[in-house]
Design an enzyme around this catalytic site. Structure first.
Site, PDB file in Angstrom:
ATOM      1  N   ASP A  34      74.949  21.278  39.188  1.00  0.00           N
ATOM      2  CA  ASP A  34      74.707  19.467  39.106  1.00  0.00           C
ATOM      3  C   ASP A  34      73.986  19.454  40.736  1.00  0.00           C
ATOM      4  OD1 ASP A  34      75.564  19.127  36.605  1.00  0.00           O
ATOM      5  OD2 ASP A  34      77.341  18.881  36.818  1.00  0.00           O
TER       6      ASP A  34
ATOM      7  N   GLU B 127      72.909  13.969  39.871  1.00  0.00           N
ATOM      8  CA  GLU B 127      74.167  13.076  39.133  1.00  0.00           C
ATOM      9  C   GLU B 127      73.746  11.559  39.500  1.00  0.00           C
ATOM     10  OE1 GLU B 127      76.900  14.902  35.348  1.00  0.00           O
ATOM     11  OE2 GLU B 127      77.420  15.785  38.218  1.00  0.00           O
TER      12      GLU B 127
ATOM     13  N   HIS C 254      79.797  23.678  39.705  1.00  0.00           N
ATOM     14  CA  HIS C 254      80.620  24.129  38.597  1.00  0.00           C
ATOM     15  C   HIS C 254      81.127  25.268  38.389  1.00  0.00           C
ATOM     16  CE1 HIS C 254      81.439  19.655  37.275  1.00  0.00           C
ATOM     17  NE2 HIS C 254      79.738  19.471  37.495  1.00  0.00           N
TER      18      HIS C 254
ATOM     19  N   GLU D 253      77.459  25.798  35.869  1.00  0.00           N
ATOM     20  CA  GLU D 253      76.794  24.988  36.192  1.00  0.00           C
ATOM     21  C   GLU D 253      76.293  24.221  37.851  1.00  0.00           C
ATOM     22  OE1 GLU D 253      76.452  20.864  34.556  1.00  0.00           O
ATOM     23  OE2 GLU D 253      78.402  21.809  33.828  1.00  0.00           O
TER      24      GLU D 253
END
Length: 453
Positions: A233, A236, A247, A231
């Protein structure tokens, strides 16, 4: 970082199914984006939007009886995982009327709470599609950037307007799992680095076995399986705080996990799984720069702005850089003000230093770190755009002091934003800000310095 991805919803039945129903025709909203080759040389692509299958009405095939209501399964239709996939069908979506999702031109707006004649929907998770049956796959093979505009002026403490990439299958697992008859068209195949166990269907089968209803979310629960994958990101954020966070996972691609060995937010042992649940994040407030991001600050979140994320180089040497554009000015992410942590971008050196100074577990490195993240980006990832509140940690990991028993003045890394530690309780967020929205627009993808300026 601590993103649980438990989305509340109170539809007649809002779940993930694998067979296809015929009560509502699935018509994907259109959303354009641009593929660039050089500055000023961009081609418009005609994309589409689909909502995740977890939100959709799941009913017995050929009928109207719910297979899942509130946070409980229909024991007759779903006595076990395989029977549930055989007996239940997922249906098409009324995007605007039921889910508060509006796409227009190059823009997508997500409304937090939408009240219909027979249902109330809370939050949403959507995917950008290349066609009606396949997700758009973005491949960062070295020296690429991803740019978008965002308006989150209407997102206070406790919200997360998240735009990010996950290593899902392009067809939603349609070919890989024979019992999955719905595929990307109906938003199947989700996975992320929390190895979420709140998904109703994983790998074409139900997640009913071992299902435990949530104690504080009347529409969610945790099943015996989770769905893991790498993942990235990109974004956010709410109007108070933001973080960019890779991640790593090993393996990178979507895989099903078992119970608490999944790790992540939903499991007793957060670090038991194949993925890094914490990530290596850059939140300017957490890095000691408190006057950079927020309403009235250098990046003024009371107004729309542009977010540019650059991926420079490959492998362990990959660097993730962030710029903002607002009011005609290009604004670089500020350098860390934490002694012993250098730079304004995410690199292996930055992660090494940050984890050491903040005394955080370095699971990012354990799961392959930047090298594995770069590999996932090069293989291709699906773009997710969502809006949610947090039934596990009240979003305090993004916008407040977390853990809440820490002193942000003395415990490095615990101060993540200006929100009170009592903020973000979903019941409060939902009652006080039902009309909250986030708008993503003007998406561009291409070589470094081709999408902005």
């Amino acid at each position: 970082m601590y993103r649980p991805l438990t989305f509340a919803a109170t539809l007649l039945s809002v779940v993930r199914g694998q067979l296809v129903g015929t009560e509502t025709t699935e018509t994907h909203p259109s959303m354009t984006w641009q593929s660039c080759t050089a500055k000023g040389s961009c081609t418009t692509k005609n994309g589409k939007i689909t909502i995740d299958a977890n939100w959709r009405w799941l009913h017995v095939k050929g009928g109207y009886t719910n297979c899942y209501t509130g946070n409980e399964w229909n024991a007759t239709a779903c006595p076990d995982n395989k029977s549930c996939a055989t007996n239940c069908a997922v249906d098409g979506a009324d995007y605007r009327g039921t889910y508060g999702i509006t796409a227009s031109g190059n823009s997508l707006q997500l409304k937090f709470i939408t009240k219909g004649s027979y249902s109330t929907n809370i939050g949403s998770r959507t995917y950008l599609m290349a066609s009606d049956t396949a997700y758009e796959m973005f491949k960062f093979t070295g020296n690429h950037e991803f740019t978008f505009d965002v308006d989150l002026s209407n997102l206070p403490c406790g919200f997360n307007g998240a735009l990010y990439f996950v290593a899902m299958d392009a067809d939603g697992g349609l070919k890989k799992y024979s019992s999955n008859k719905a595929g990307a068209k109906y938003g199947t195949g989700y996975c992320d680095a929390q190895c979420p166990r709140d998904l109703k269907f994983i790998n074409g089968e139900g997640n009913v076995e071992g299902w435990i209803a949530s104690s504080n979310d009347e529409n969610a629960g945790v099943g015996g399986h989770g769905s893991c994958c790498a993942e990235m990101d990109i974004w956010e954020a709410n109007s108070v705080s933001t973080a960019v966070t890779p991640h790593a996972c090993s393996p990178i691609e979507q895989s099903r996990c078992e119970g608490d060995t999944c790790g992540g937010t939903y499991s007793a042992d957060r670090y038991a799984g194949v993925c890094d649940p914490d990530g290596c994040d850059f939140n300017s407030y957490r890095m000691g720069v408190k006057d950079f991001y927020g309403k009235g600050k250098m990046v003024d979140t009371s107004k729309k702005f542009t977010v540019v994320t650059q991926f420079i180089g490959t492998g362990e040497a990959m660097e993730i850089k962030r710029f903002y554009v607002q009011g005609g000015k290009t604004i670089a992410q500020p350098a860390s003000a934490i002694p012993g942590v250098e730079g304004n971008s995410i690199t292996t050196k930055f992660c090494d230093q940050q984890k050491d100074r903040f005394k955080d577990r370095y699971t990012y490195k354990e799961k392959g770190g930047t090298a594995n993240m770069a590999k996932a980006l090069a293989q291709g990832m699906v773009l997710v755009m969502s809006l949610w509140d947090d039934h596990y940690a009240n979003m305090l990991w993004l916008d407040s002091t977390y853990p809440t028993d820490k002193n942000p003045d003395s415990d490095l890394g615990s101060g993540r934003g200006e929100c009170e530690v009592t903020s973000g309780v979903p019941a409060d967020v939902e009652s006080q800000s039902p009309d909250a929205t986030v708008t993503y627009s003007n998406i561009k993808f291409g070589p470094i310095n081709s999408t902005f300026g």
